[in-house]
Design a protein around this motif. Structure first.
Motif, PDB file in Angstrom:
ATOM      1  N   UNK A  47      33.143  56.832  23.941  1.00 17.55           N
ATOM      2  CA  UNK A  47      32.596  56.650  22.601  1.00 17.55           C
ATOM      3  C   UNK A  47      31.084  56.610  22.561  1.00 17.55           C
ATOM      4  N   UNK A  64      28.477  58.689  19.975  1.00 20.13           N
ATOM      5  CA  UNK A  64      29.003  59.023  18.644  1.00 20.13           C
ATOM      6  C   UNK A  64      28.026  58.593  17.549  1.00 20.13           C
ATOM      7  N   UNK A  65      27.766  59.464  16.579  1.00 23.88           N
ATOM      8  CA  UNK A  65      26.924  59.082  15.441  1.00 23.88           C
ATOM      9  C   UNK A  65      27.534  57.897  14.690  1.00 23.88           C
ATOM     10  N   UNK A  66      26.693  56.969  14.296  1.00 24.38           N
ATOM     11  CA  UNK A  66      27.166  55.741  13.644  1.00 24.38           C
ATOM     12  C   UNK A  66      26.100  55.244  12.680  1.00 24.38           C
ATOM     13  N   UNK A  67      26.518  54.517  11.640  1.00 21.98           N
ATOM     14  CA  UNK A  67      25.600  53.753  10.797  1.00 21.98           C
ATOM     15  C   UNK A  67      26.303  52.441  10.466  1.00 21.98           C
ATOM     16  N   UNK A  79      29.451  53.064   8.545  1.00 21.87           N
ATOM     17  CA  UNK A  79      30.623  53.679   9.187  1.00 21.87           C
ATOM     18  C   UNK A  79      31.135  52.869  10.379  1.00 21.87           C
ATOM     19  N   UNK A 117      34.910  51.676  10.387  1.00 20.92           N
ATOM     20  CA  UNK A 117      35.930  52.714  10.577  1.00 20.92           C
ATOM     21  C   UNK A 117      35.956  53.164  12.041  1.00 20.92           C
ATOM     22  N   UNK A 118      34.810  53.182  12.682  1.00 24.42           N
ATOM     23  CA  UNK A 118      34.780  53.558  14.102  1.00 24.42           C
ATOM     24  C   UNK A 118      35.392  52.453  14.969  1.00 24.42           C
ATOM     25  N   UNK A 126      37.796  50.476  14.143  1.00 23.43           N
ATOM     26  CA  UNK A 126      39.257  50.564  14.008  1.00 23.43           C
ATOM     27  C   UNK A 126      39.801  51.740  14.821  1.00 23.43           C
ATOM     28  N   UNK A 127      39.103  52.877  14.748  1.00 23.92           N
ATOM     29  CA  UNK A 127      39.567  54.053  15.488  1.00 23.92           C
ATOM     30  C   UNK A 127      39.553  53.786  16.997  1.00 23.92           C
ATOM     31  N   UNK A 131      42.517  51.383  17.820  1.00 20.24           N
ATOM     32  CA  UNK A 131      43.824  52.055  17.789  1.00 20.24           C
ATOM     33  C   UNK A 131      43.988  52.994  18.973  1.00 20.24           C
ATOM     34  N   UNK A 132      42.890  53.609  19.361  1.00 21.25           N
ATOM     35  CA  UNK A 132      42.926  54.550  20.481  1.00 21.25           C
ATOM     36  C   UNK A 132      43.187  53.816  21.799  1.00 21.25           C
ATOM     37  N   UNK A 140      20.459  57.439  10.557  1.00 22.79           N
ATOM     38  CA  UNK A 140      21.689  56.978  11.207  1.00 22.79           C
ATOM     39  C   UNK A 140      21.350  56.607  12.641  1.00 22.79           C
ATOM     40  N   UNK A 155      23.304  56.139  16.940  1.00 20.91           N
ATOM     41  CA  UNK A 155      24.431  56.587  17.742  1.00 20.91           C
ATOM     42  C   UNK A 155      24.912  55.430  18.602  1.00 20.91           C
TER      43      UNK A 155
END
Lengths: 117, 117, 117, 117
Positions: C23, C26-29, C32, C35-36, C38-39, C42-43, C69, C71
């Motif tokens: 991970x 990965x672009x993030x703010x 977001x 949501x990342x 949670x993903x 779950x992964x 943004x 990362x």
């Protein structure tokens, strides 16, 4: 001199190449696919010049390994992405074709709408 | 209609976006930087439409963590890449500017040489 | 002879090492981040021997780049993960300490509850 | 109380999980496999507690895509790794077995040699 069309195409390429190599390898199952699709979309949408992105991880190709899950591979991606530079709008896709995760420009046109402020 | 110039720009973008997200995070030290630079170059050169690639991981910015090594981050990359589609040749770079790993087209011209067979 | 405790520790290590390198980049703010989170949860939860995972991407350290943004970097992770092998339960963390994304075993005990069927 | 054996197992797990998710997706061909193997080995050897690492990317499974190259996938890895914590030495492997890139502890013993200074 680089035109807006060429820049929009370049930016679309950056995002598709980035997307593929960032997310390939992530553990996934049919039950978790939609949460991952949303996370990828939100992540990609943060990047400059992106005006839209739709990510589908093809459920039929999520094949369970002996431990009951799978991982993101090239054949799962079905992505459509839009970029805008100036008055040029590029629409590009990532999809598995002929045994390869192919990235293609599908349209490169004057934008329908004025640029956002 | 998408021109060869636009396709060459798109392909250059794909390769730079891919490169960044594939290799970011890899453990590195000054002693191992050149072997990693070569591995990245050989890897990128395999991809379609690439005619040249030069990767430097800026040694001055490889700062040791408490365990005596570092990892590949956005500020390390100094990359120049060339793609060719038909008679159009694109030269693009990835370099850290203004606090961002910026990807840019630096030239997009008719190719000097005829296409290889 | 490898004990269940040793195997549970090994499995916890695998998941934390995997999580970090999957991970990072990965672009993030701030908008977001959840949501990342949670993903990622779950992964990771799909992988064998995982009995629990809690991922927080530390919002205070999500610093915007010039394009608004950020990362995922090593200093963002605040993860707690549990694995179970036989009757041994391992709890391990990934957190940024002393300039390093440190992975540690915080408990390795007989499990409180019987194994699920 | 966590023993040195348990810590050595944890550290071996971290490195194998990290390795897999860092390098999966990298473009590769039979011609470039050995340069990538060396880069991975040098990179992994930088990490704390690692005393040895041998990486082979199984050439027979490097299947060309329509563009004449391939990418690193789970079935390519054949890795053996050693970690040491205190007087405990752990040997672990990553290899493709039964349709899965399996990570296993193969030995966890008192070390043969005194710790390096």
């Amino acid at each position: 001199m680089i035109s807006d069309r060429e820049k929009a195409a370049f930016e679309a390429g950056i995002k598709l190449g980035a997307l593929y190599h960032q997310w390939v390898g992530a553990p996934i199952s049919i039950a978790t696919a939609s949460s991952l699709e949303r996370a990828i979309e939100e992540s990609v949408a943060l990047q400059p010049f992106v005006t839209g992105v739709k990510v589908r991880l093809v459920h039929d190709r999520i094949i369970s390994n002996p431990f009951g899950y799978s991982e993101v591979k090239g054949d799962l991606f079905d992505v459509e992405l839009s970029t805008r530079v100036g008055h040029a709008c590029c629409r590009a896709t990532l999809a598995y074709k002929g045994g390869y995760p192919l990235m293609s420009i599908v349209a490169l046109d004057p934008c329908d709408r004025p640029a956002p402020d």
